[in-house]
Design a protein around this motif. Structure first.
Motif, PDB file in Angstrom:
ATOM      1  N   GLY A  19       0.735  -1.147  -0.035  1.00 43.69           N
ATOM      2  CA  GLY A  19       0.008  -0.040   0.075  1.00 43.69           C
ATOM      3  C   GLY A  19       0.804   1.165   0.026  1.00 43.69           C
ATOM      4  N   VAL A  20       0.319   2.403  -0.266  1.00 43.52           N
ATOM      5  CA  VAL A  20       0.925   3.687  -0.308  1.00 43.52           C
ATOM      6  C   VAL A  20       0.092   4.404   0.591  1.00 43.52           C
ATOM      7  CG1 VAL A  20       1.607   5.814  -1.583  1.00 43.52           C
ATOM      8  CG2 VAL A  20       1.772   3.418  -2.740  1.00 43.52           C
ATOM      9  N   VAL A  21       0.650   5.314   1.298  1.00 43.39           N
ATOM     10  CA  VAL A  21      -0.100   6.357   2.420  1.00 43.39           C
ATOM     11  C   VAL A  21       0.444   7.754   2.148  1.00 43.39           C
ATOM     12  CG1 VAL A  21      -0.664   6.681   4.659  1.00 43.39           C
ATOM     13  CG2 VAL A  21      -0.146   4.329   4.131  1.00 43.39           C
ATOM     14  N   VAL A  22      -0.501   8.427   1.767  1.00 39.54           N
ATOM     15  CA  VAL A  22      -0.245  10.032   1.403  1.00 39.54           C
ATOM     16  C   VAL A  22      -0.779  10.876   2.430  1.00 39.54           C
ATOM     17  CG1 VAL A  22      -0.447  11.769  -0.291  1.00 39.54           C
ATOM     18  CG2 VAL A  22      -0.047   9.485  -1.004  1.00 39.54           C
ATOM     19  N   SER A  23       0.050  11.832   2.861  1.00 39.60           N
ATOM     20  CA  SER A  23      -0.304  12.654   4.047  1.00 39.60           C
ATOM     21  C   SER A  23      -1.214  13.873   3.662  1.00 39.60           C
ATOM     22  CB  SER A  23       1.007  13.293   4.592  1.00 39.60           C
ATOM     23  OG  SER A  23       1.750  14.222   3.714  1.00 39.60           O
ATOM     24  N   HIS A  24      -0.852  14.411   2.447  1.00 43.45           N
ATOM     25  CA  HIS A  24      -1.847  15.518   1.805  1.00 43.45           C
ATOM     26  C   HIS A  24      -1.532  15.555   0.299  1.00 43.45           C
ATOM     27  CE1 HIS A  24       2.106  17.371   2.540  1.00 43.45           C
ATOM     28  NE2 HIS A  24       1.457  18.231   1.805  1.00 43.45           N
ATOM     29  N   TYR A  25      -2.283  16.549  -0.240  1.00 42.27           N
ATOM     30  CA  TYR A  25      -2.373  16.497  -1.723  1.00 42.27           C
ATOM     31  C   TYR A  25      -1.506  17.384  -2.353  1.00 42.27           C
ATOM     32  CZ  TYR A  25      -4.812  20.876  -0.689  1.00 42.27           C
ATOM     33  OH  TYR A  25      -5.185  22.413  -0.123  1.00 42.27           O
ATOM     34  N   HIS A  26      -0.458  17.798  -1.638  1.00 42.71           N
ATOM     35  CA  HIS A  26       0.511  18.902  -2.595  1.00 42.71           C
ATOM     36  C   HIS A  26       1.401  17.935  -3.360  1.00 42.71           C
ATOM     37  CE1 HIS A  26       0.785  22.492   0.359  1.00 42.71           C
ATOM     38  NE2 HIS A  26      -0.153  22.730  -0.740  1.00 42.71           N
ATOM     39  N   ASP A  73       4.349  17.489  -4.188  1.00 50.88           N
ATOM     40  CA  ASP A  73       5.818  16.875  -3.748  1.00 50.88           C
ATOM     41  C   ASP A  73       5.277  16.046  -2.830  1.00 50.88           C
ATOM     42  OD1 ASP A  73       4.721  18.748  -1.950  1.00 50.88           O
ATOM     43  OD2 ASP A  73       6.715  19.351  -1.294  1.00 50.88           O
ATOM     44  N   HIS A  74       4.242  15.472  -2.466  1.00 46.49           N
ATOM     45  CA  HIS A  74       3.730  14.379  -1.708  1.00 46.49           C
ATOM     46  C   HIS A  74       2.723  13.531  -2.350  1.00 46.49           C
ATOM     47  CE1 HIS A  74       5.207  15.916   2.194  1.00 46.49           C
ATOM     48  NE2 HIS A  74       5.324  17.323   1.433  1.00 46.49           N
ATOM     49  N   ALA A  75       2.048  14.014  -3.217  1.00 45.41           N
ATOM     50  CA  ALA A  75       1.050  13.076  -4.073  1.00 45.41           C
ATOM     51  C   ALA A  75       1.203  13.168  -5.614  1.00 45.41           C
ATOM     52  CB  ALA A  75      -0.410  13.580  -3.543  1.00 45.41           C
ATOM     53  N   GLY A  76       2.212  13.865  -5.976  1.00 44.07           N
ATOM     54  CA  GLY A  76       2.134  13.956  -7.377  1.00 44.07           C
ATOM     55  C   GLY A  76       2.204  12.860  -8.420  1.00 44.07           C
ATOM     56  N   LEU A  77       2.535  11.719  -7.874  1.00 44.97           N
ATOM     57  CA  LEU A  77       2.436  10.467  -8.645  1.00 44.97           C
ATOM     58  C   LEU A  77       1.417   9.400  -8.538  1.00 44.97           C
ATOM     59  CD1 LEU A  77       6.174   9.547  -7.962  1.00 44.97           C
ATOM     60  CD2 LEU A  77       5.434  10.684 -10.008  1.00 44.97           C
ATOM     61  N   ILE A  78       0.292   9.912  -7.852  1.00 40.15           N
ATOM     62  CA  ILE A  78      -0.953   9.152  -7.656  1.00 40.15           C
ATOM     63  C   ILE A  78      -1.340   8.623  -8.872  1.00 40.15           C
ATOM     64  CG2 ILE A  78      -3.444   9.394  -6.798  1.00 40.15           C
ATOM     65  CD1 ILE A  78      -2.562  10.746  -4.388  1.00 40.15           C
TER      66      ILE A  78
END
Length: 510
Positions: free
Chosen positions: A182-189, A191-196
């Protein structure tokens, strides 16, 4: 209590012939009242049961790994006390045998076994919760962190390089090709979620509000996120493989941001994501809910060694009011469209200054996706959407779905006491607006990180704003923790190990 609850005790006994583990359970079914501490317990000790019920074994009842299962009636969860050497496979057997739906795991020294001390090198055989920072250790943003526990491997954050354009780096390609539980993401910026959008071979966990914004941004770009996303909520723990994860809502310049507490094998890692204590959320409430002891704190350090302003969003709002009351001309605000706290401050300042707020269609889309009481043109009468360029297809549909909208001619002929969100790509639109309306001496508030001014598109925009006669005012506060915030967090969670990420080279936590 309406349902029957299973509680009891257990041993894990290695089979002396085939070498496999055999679980010896002793359970009771209870629907009685809880004790004064709120627990439903099994009334017999390991000593009582061993000599009366366990046959064929001459060893002492405390020789083998063991544990106890209780039920906490106050929070409707089982509590499992167990020898710390027991792995996730044994734990899963316990969960199934006692029909456990939700639980708290306590690694209790009371249940440490003589057998394990004698026969097993625990450090060599027991799984450990470990981390590996793939990227982000010596760079602002772009976080990619691996956590492993036994056979479980997860990725924390799925960030994209902010200066990488459409090209993927070797590290990004590697994590996209790696199979995670699994992948856990902290927020939508980004540099944190750009590869979703690129990762569809495993579940991706993200906050519910953050997912709405990520989906809206993807839809705006004509892309679509796969159906492998699972949303989580504040304070509600979930498991990925053998790792338990508890999200804690925190303040950041991104709406719906979380710290992530990861636990397995009696060890804990608190990853802060991006946070601050000078925003609009109550930092005291967050600090009171965080654990008072963790093994490792992986902490953002964006502002360590910097001179970024870290005054509160409320103070910034008051400064905005002063600027807006100081003239009768339009006030343009150059801010991140995804900075919801800033948008709230701009709206509140506009309202206090008797101004209408015009939101560009992208900012309005993000505000609508955030929902709730965020100022947006679908429910706020004094918030009106506009589009800085001709929109077609899905973008046109999304714009016309908004309740309140306006065109350039009506803006130019209407009141000059308005506030407008702008972006560097809107230069052509602003030139048309200035040509259609007498709004010289308007004000442009730059409310972003100063480092962006080095980018050509930003510098060109600011130069053009000056040539249009705008008065440029810098008014910004950081979306990241100050050094004092970090120190307070360190004191709160009492970590054995501190690791900084999202920071500049040679700026470790001191």
């Amino acid at each position: 209590m309406s349902k029957m609850i299973k509680v009891g005790i257990f041993w894990v006994i290695p089979d002396r012939i085939c070498g496999q583990r055999v679980l010896e359970f002793h359970k009771g079914y209870y629907a009685s009242e809880a004790d004064r501490n709120g627990f439903i317990n099994y009334p017999y000790s390991h000593y009582d049961i061993w000599y009366n019920a366990v046959k064929g074994l001459t060893d002492d009842c405390y020789y083998y790994p063991r544990g106890r299962v209780l039920y906490n009636a106050k929070n409707n969860k089982h509590r499992i006390f167990a020898d710390e050497c027991l792995d996730e496979y044994v734990l899963q057997d316990i969960i199934e045998s006692f029909e456990i739906e939700s639980y708290e795991l306590c690694r209790d020294e009371h249940y440490v076994s003589a057998f394990m001390k004698k026969h097993i090198n625990r450090k060599a055989h027991a799984p450990m919760l470990e981390y590996k920072i793939l990227r982000g250790k010596d760079k602002i943003g772009e976080n990619l962190i691996e956590l492993t526990y036994g056979d479980t491997k997860i990725l924390v954050e799925l960030g994209k390089a902010l200066d990488g354009g459409d090209e993927l780096s070797d590290t990004e390609k590697n994590v996209l090709q790696t199979r995670y539980d699994g992948v856990v993401v902290s927020h939508y910026h980004a540099d944190h979620a750009g590869l979703i959008e690129y990762k569809n071979d495993c579940p991706i966990y993200i906050g519910n509000g953050a997912y709405r914004i990520v989906s809206a941004m993807s839809e705006y770009r004509g892309k679509q996120i796969a159906d492998n996303v699972i949303t989580y909520k504040n304070g509600r723990a979930f498991t990925v493989g053998g790792i338990k994860i508890t999200p804690f809502l925190c303040d950041h310049s991104a709406f719906d941001s979380y710290m992530l507490l990861c636990e397995a094998g009696g060890k804990s890692i608190l990853y802060t994501g991006d946070f601050r204590f000078h925003g609009r959320k109550n930092s005291g409430e967050l600090l009171s809910r965080l654990p008072k002891k963790v093994n490792t704190l992986i902490c953002e350090g964006t502002n360590i060694g910097s001179d970024k302003p870290c005054f509160s969003e409320s103070e910034l709002e008051n400064k905005l009011v002063d600027v807006m009351l100081g003239n009768d001309m339009p006030v343009f605000v150059l801010q991140s469209a995804t900075n919801i706290d800033r948008l709230v401050g701009v709206y509140r300042a506009s309202k206090r200054s008797n101004r209408i707020l015009y939101e560009d269609n992208f900012t309005a889309l993000i505000a609508c996706a955030a929902g709730g009481k965020i100022p947006r043109p679908d429910i706020f009468k004094d918030v009106i959407a506009f589009t800085p360029r001709l929109v077609r297809g899905k973008r046109k549909d999304m714009f016309f779905e908004m309740e309140n909208k306006i065109g350039l001619k009506d803006i130019a002929s209407g009141t000059k006491r308005f506030t407008m969100t702008v972006r560097p790509t809107m230069l052509g639109y602003l030139k048309k607006l200035f040509a259609a309306a007498d709004i010289k001496n308007a004000t442009l508030i730059y409310s972003m990180w100063n480092g962006y001014k080095a980018n050509k598109d930003m510098s060109d925009f600011l130069d053009a704003a000056e040539s249009l006669g705008m008065n440029i005012v810098d008014l910004h506060t950081s979306g990241h923790a100050s050094a004092g915030d970090i120190e307070l967090l360190k004191q709160t969670v009492g970590a054995d190990e501190y690791v900084s990420v999202h920071t500049c080279p040679n700026c470790g936590l001191k």
